[in-house]
Write an enzyme that holds these catalytic residues in place. Structure first.
Site, PDB file in Angstrom:
ATOM      1  N   LYS A 126       5.436 -14.118   3.371  1.00 27.31           N
ATOM      2  CA  LYS A 126       4.407 -14.111   2.324  1.00 27.31           C
ATOM      3  C   LYS A 126       3.933 -15.510   1.972  1.00 27.31           C
ATOM      4  CE  LYS A 126       5.549  -9.876   0.000  1.00 27.31           C
ATOM      5  NZ  LYS A 126       5.890  -9.417  -1.337  1.00 27.31           N
ATOM      6  N   LYS A 168       9.689 -14.282  -5.937  1.00 30.46           N
ATOM      7  CA  LYS A 168       9.519 -13.212  -4.942  1.00 30.46           C
ATOM      8  C   LYS A 168      10.132 -13.609  -3.600  1.00 30.46           C
ATOM      9  CE  LYS A 168       5.299 -11.386  -4.997  1.00 30.46           C
ATOM     10  NZ  LYS A 168       3.800 -11.322  -5.088  1.00 30.46           N
ATOM     11  N   GLY A 175       8.500  -3.533  -3.063  1.00 31.41           N
ATOM     12  CA  GLY A 175       8.823  -3.881  -4.451  1.00 31.41           C
ATOM     13  C   GLY A 175      10.195  -4.514  -4.635  1.00 31.41           C
ATOM     14  N   HIS A 218      -3.590  -3.733  -9.603  1.00 32.40           N
ATOM     15  CA  HIS A 218      -3.303  -3.925  -8.180  1.00 32.40           C
ATOM     16  C   HIS A 218      -4.448  -3.248  -7.418  1.00 32.40           C
ATOM     17  CE1 HIS A 218      -0.684  -3.739  -4.430  1.00 32.40           C
ATOM     18  NE2 HIS A 218      -1.698  -2.942  -4.153  1.00 32.40           N
ATOM     19  N   ASN A 300      -0.296  -6.151   4.123  1.00 35.67           N
ATOM     20  CA  ASN A 300       0.616  -5.206   4.779  1.00 35.67           C
ATOM     21  C   ASN A 300       0.086  -4.920   6.174  1.00 35.67           C
ATOM     22  OD1 ASN A 300       1.319  -3.436   1.709  1.00 35.67           O
ATOM     23  ND2 ASN A 300       2.508  -5.005   2.715  1.00 35.67           N
ATOM     24  N   ARG A 302       0.425  -2.766   8.550  1.00 40.46           N
ATOM     25  CA  ARG A 302       0.782  -1.424   9.039  1.00 40.46           C
ATOM     26  C   ARG A 302      -0.081  -0.400   8.323  1.00 40.46           C
ATOM     27  NH1 ARG A 302       3.210   0.290   4.312  1.00 40.46           N
ATOM     28  NH2 ARG A 302       4.178  -1.388   3.137  1.00 40.46           N
ATOM     29  N   ARG A 348       2.651  10.547  -5.512  1.00 41.94           N
ATOM     30  CA  ARG A 348       3.835  10.588  -4.647  1.00 41.94           C
ATOM     31  C   ARG A 348       4.863  11.520  -5.267  1.00 41.94           C
ATOM     32  NH1 ARG A 348       5.059   4.675  -2.029  1.00 41.94           N
ATOM     33  NH2 ARG A 348       2.920   3.907  -1.945  1.00 41.94           N
TER      34      ARG A 348
HETATM   35  P1  ADP Z   1       5.797  -5.955  -2.021  1.00 43.19           P
HETATM   36  O1  ADP Z   1       5.739  -6.659  -0.710  1.00 43.19           O
HETATM   37  O2  ADP Z   1       7.156  -5.638  -2.455  1.00 43.19           O
HETATM   38  O3  ADP Z   1       4.816  -4.838  -2.084  1.00 43.19           O
HETATM   39  P2  ADP Z   1       3.924  -7.528  -3.630  1.00 43.19           P
HETATM   40  O4  ADP Z   1       3.802  -8.993  -3.480  1.00 43.19           O
HETATM   41  O5  ADP Z   1       2.848  -6.687  -3.059  1.00 43.19           O
HETATM   42  O6  ADP Z   1       5.335  -7.075  -3.076  1.00 43.19           O
HETATM   43  O7  ADP Z   1       4.101  -7.178  -5.162  1.00 43.19           O
HETATM   44  C1  ADP Z   1       4.427  -5.869  -5.579  1.00 43.19           C
HETATM   45  C2  ADP Z   1       3.887  -5.639  -6.976  1.00 43.19           C
HETATM   46  O8  ADP Z   1       4.447  -6.567  -7.894  1.00 43.19           O
HETATM   47  C3  ADP Z   1       2.388  -5.825  -7.101  1.00 43.19           C
HETATM   48  O9  ADP Z   1       1.677  -4.667  -6.762  1.00 43.19           O
HETATM   49  C4  ADP Z   1       2.246  -6.162  -8.578  1.00 43.19           C
HETATM   50  O10 ADP Z   1       2.290  -5.008  -9.386  1.00 43.19           O
HETATM   51  C5  ADP Z   1       3.479  -6.986  -8.839  1.00 43.19           C
HETATM   52  N1  ADP Z   1       3.197  -8.417  -8.647  1.00 43.19           N
HETATM   53  C6  ADP Z   1       3.407  -9.146  -7.527  1.00 43.19           C
HETATM   54  N2  ADP Z   1       3.047 -10.433  -7.704  1.00 43.19           N
HETATM   55  C7  ADP Z   1       2.602 -10.539  -8.961  1.00 43.19           C
HETATM   56  C8  ADP Z   1       2.082 -11.607  -9.770  1.00 43.19           C
HETATM   57  N3  ADP Z   1       1.987 -12.848  -9.305  1.00 43.19           N
HETATM   58  N4  ADP Z   1       1.734 -11.334 -11.051  1.00 43.19           N
HETATM   59  C9  ADP Z   1       1.841 -10.091 -11.554  1.00 43.19           C
HETATM   60  N5  ADP Z   1       2.322  -9.041 -10.851  1.00 43.19           N
HETATM   61  C10 ADP Z   1       2.695  -9.245  -9.573  1.00 43.19           C
HETATM   62  P1  ADP Z   2       2.844   1.049   0.759  1.00 42.72           P
HETATM   63  O1  ADP Z   2       2.684  -0.441   0.779  1.00 42.72           O
HETATM   64  O2  ADP Z   2       2.385   1.736   1.970  1.00 42.72           O
HETATM   65  O3  ADP Z   2       2.380   1.611  -0.512  1.00 42.72           O
HETATM   66  P2  ADP Z   2       5.573   1.126  -0.007  1.00 42.72           P
HETATM   67  O4  ADP Z   2       5.584  -0.248  -0.604  1.00 42.72           O
HETATM   68  O5  ADP Z   2       5.753   2.276  -0.894  1.00 42.72           O
HETATM   69  O6  ADP Z   2       4.348   1.320   0.902  1.00 42.72           O
HETATM   70  O7  ADP Z   2       6.650   1.188   1.142  1.00 42.72           O
HETATM   71  C1  ADP Z   2       6.737   2.318   1.956  1.00 42.72           C
HETATM   72  C2  ADP Z   2       8.129   2.404   2.469  1.00 42.72           C
HETATM   73  O8  ADP Z   2       8.421   1.283   3.237  1.00 42.72           O
HETATM   74  C3  ADP Z   2       9.182   2.426   1.390  1.00 42.72           C
HETATM   75  O9  ADP Z   2      10.243   3.193   1.892  1.00 42.72           O
HETATM   76  C4  ADP Z   2       9.590   0.978   1.255  1.00 42.72           C
HETATM   77  O10 ADP Z   2      10.881   0.893   0.724  1.00 42.72           O
HETATM   78  C5  ADP Z   2       9.497   0.547   2.687  1.00 42.72           C
HETATM   79  N1  ADP Z   2       9.127  -0.847   2.897  1.00 42.72           N
HETATM   80  C6  ADP Z   2       7.968  -1.438   2.576  1.00 42.72           C
HETATM   81  N2  ADP Z   2       7.940  -2.713   2.980  1.00 42.72           N
HETATM   82  C7  ADP Z   2       9.110  -2.952   3.589  1.00 42.72           C
HETATM   83  C8  ADP Z   2       9.701  -4.085   4.250  1.00 42.72           C
HETATM   84  N3  ADP Z   2       9.078  -5.253   4.361  1.00 42.72           N
HETATM   85  N4  ADP Z   2      10.927  -3.948   4.766  1.00 42.72           N
HETATM   86  C9  ADP Z   2      11.575  -2.788   4.666  1.00 42.72           C
HETATM   87  N5  ADP Z   2      11.082  -1.690   4.075  1.00 42.72           N
HETATM   88  C10 ADP Z   2       9.876  -1.763   3.544  1.00 42.72           C
HETATM   89 MG    MG Z   3       2.769  -5.059  -1.799  1.00 46.65          MG
END
Ligand code: ADP
Ligand code: ADP
Ligand code: MG
Length: 457
Positions: A126, A168, A175, A218, A300, A302, A348
């Site tokens: 990231k 992060k 998440g 988001h 993402n 995928r 979901r």
């Molecule tokens: P993941 O790879 O786990 O999906 P993200 O970077 O997409 O992680 O962050 C997941 C969620 O966390 C976002 O959809 C948002 O709700 C929250 N989030 C992430 N970064 C920030 C930020 N800088 N400020 C506020 N919320 C955040």
């Molecule tokens: P989306 O971004 O499609 O909304 P989610 O964040 O809900 O997806 O993730 C979908 C599934 O993939 C979940 O089971 C989550 O725990 C898993 N997942 C997402 N990102 C990763 C990652 N980088 N490594 C492992 N598992 C992941």
């Molecule tokens: Mg995300």
């Protein structure tokens, strides 16, 4: 002319789906519709799973624990070679964003259905992804350049950008590995616990820091890119209804985005994809504030769980597009051909106890009724008498509705959630009904803080 084009296409007669659950079923259906043989894999715990039953072929790849099966690169590759697959579709989660897996698959002469491994590697980190977005001219959240060296650096940076901040995991997803830090005093603990979770979940303890954008939505943009540099976007999704940074309800389009803003964010997403040398389906995630400023958070690499809502409003079958792109076809449409019509919402359905801290729940489903009707779609992996095992993600299905506008979509979702019956295990269906009846949700007045603030959980 036609023959020449056909000859250039990659052979795609059989695809191995390296996943399980509803996404495996989604991909199997797309393959079958296109006349492609759908082979799948399964663990010992999934011998009776629905994806095994509906696939053309199914190969056992090991014991229940994901590390022994769905995350085992060698077992999956052997299965693909043994059944004579031309390509592997990784689905979501598991190995879908693992660049080593992509590389090994490609080096074995099989097509990985997704971007090339170097691109997954760049964007899966990231921190490098932020650099790419910056290079593409997209605004990023103020934060670290590159991974943090130590907690001192984190403290220094946080002082500079101002609290609250978010720590992060550089390799994070789903998440996990994210901590909110409201004050300087909380930072060290948050840093250590994020590090622990990051190494446990992703095998990589590097962290980065971002300013926490409060009260933001988001908003993510779906893109499709072929192998020839053509990229289009399919508009945005609002995925602000999240619990612990994980999506619960998604919808498209976003109520508060007009066509001007859509074009602006769409262009930013397309530029990021082009700068990264992206191909296949991908999603660029942004945070958007009330005053319509938006910031890149991650990409993402995928298919995403919530791709369905975009399909409903554009009429594009994103999984079939993934297969066509992987076959080497050019996108058969341009940006102006993508028309957004109506409104779609996805809820979901998770096997979890919403009244007890959303603890995952397992057991036998002894009665199942799936809702139907015009504009109601169910994507699931469950059937009467099936067993939900404790080993994998708790999502067991998705209810998706389509209406001519947001109000009609909400009304349909309320009906659908009223009809669905899942007996024998605990689910979040009642929780979803509460969301659909919340005034702020109905007014479209919500951000990523919605569940925390409105649902008392
Ligand atoms: P993941 O790879 O786990 O999906 P993200 O970077 O997409 O992680 O962050 C997941 C969620 O966390 C976002 O959809 C948002 O709700 C929250 N989030 C992430 N970064 C920030 C930020 N800088 N400020 C506020 N919320 C955040
Ligand atoms: P989306 O971004 O499609 O909304 P989610 O964040 O809900 O997806 O993730 C979908 C599934 O993939 C979940 O089971 C989550 O725990 C898993 N997942 C997402 N990102 C990763 C990652 N980088 N490594 C492992 N598992 C992941
Ligand atoms: Mg995300």
């Amino acid at each position: 002319m036609f023959q020449k084009k056909a000859q250039q296409l990659r052979k795609l007669e059989k695809v191995l789906i390296a996943n399980r659950g509803e996404i495996a079923i989604r991909v199997i259906r797309a393959c079958k519709e296109m006349g492609i043989i759908a082979a799948t894999v399964y663990s010992d715990a999934d011998a009776d799973a629905l994806h095994v039953r509906i696939a053309d072929e199914a190969i056992n790849i090991g014991q229940a624990r994901a590390n022994d099966s769905y995350l085992n690169v060698e077992h999956i590759l052997n299965a693909a070679l043994a059944c004579g697959a031309d390509a592997i579709h990784p689905g979501v989660g598991f190995l879908s964003e693992n660049s080593d897996f992509d590389r090994i698959v490609s080096e074995s002469g099989l097509k990985f259905i997704g971007p090339t491994y170097d691109v997954i590697e760049k964007l899966g980190n990231k921190s490098t992804a932020r650099e790419i977005a910056k290079k593409a001219g997209a605004p990023i959240v103020p934060g670290s350049d590159g991974p943090l060296k130590d907690v001192e650096e984190a403290l220094k940076l946080a002082d500079k950008i101002g609290y609250p901040v978010m720590i992060k995991a550089v390799s994070g997803g789903g998440g996990r590995g994210i901590r909110i830090v409201e004050t300087r005093e909380q930072l060290e603990d948050a840093y250590e616990s994020a590090k622990k979770e990051a190494v446990a979940c992703f095998g990589d303890d590097s962290l980065y820091i971002e300013k926490m954008i409060l009260g933001a939505k988001h908003i993510e943009v779906q893109i499709l890119a072929d192998e020839y540099g053509n990229v289009v976007h399919l508009g945005e999704r609002d995925c602000s209804i999240q619990r612990k940074n994980q999506k619960v309800v998604e919808e498209a389009p976003c109520e508060t985005i007009d066509s001007f803003m859509r074009e602006k964010m769409g262009k930013a997403a397309v530029n990021i994809a082009k700068t990264a040398g992206y191909q296949n389906s991908g999603t660029v995630e942004f945070l958007m504030t009330d005053d319509k400023k938006f910031y890149f958070i991650e990409m993402n690499t995928r298919i995403q769980v919530e791709h369905t809502v975009t399909e409903m409003i554009t009429g594009v079958d994103i999984v079939k597009e993934q297969l066509r792109i992987a076959r080497g076809e050019r996108l058969s449409y341009k940006q102006q051909d993508i028309i957004i019509r109506g409104h779609s919402i996805e809820c979901r359905i998770n096997a979890e106890d919403a009244d007890n801290r959303f603890m995952p729940n397992c057991g036998k489903i002894n009665m199942l009724y799936v809702p139907g009707g015009m504009g109601v779609r169910f994507e699931g992996c469950i059937y009467d008498g099936c067993e939900i095992s404790p080993y994998y993600d708790s999502m067991i299905g998705k209810v998706i509705v389509y209406g001519k506008d947001r109000q009609e979509a909400i009304n349909k979702m309320k009906c659908a959630l009223g009809e669905i019956v899942v007996e024998g295990i605990k689910t979040n269906i009642n929780f979803q009904k509460r969301i659909m009846n919340n005034q702020k949700y109905l007014d479209g007045d919500f951000n990523t803080g919605f569940i925390r603030q409105e649902m008392n959980v």
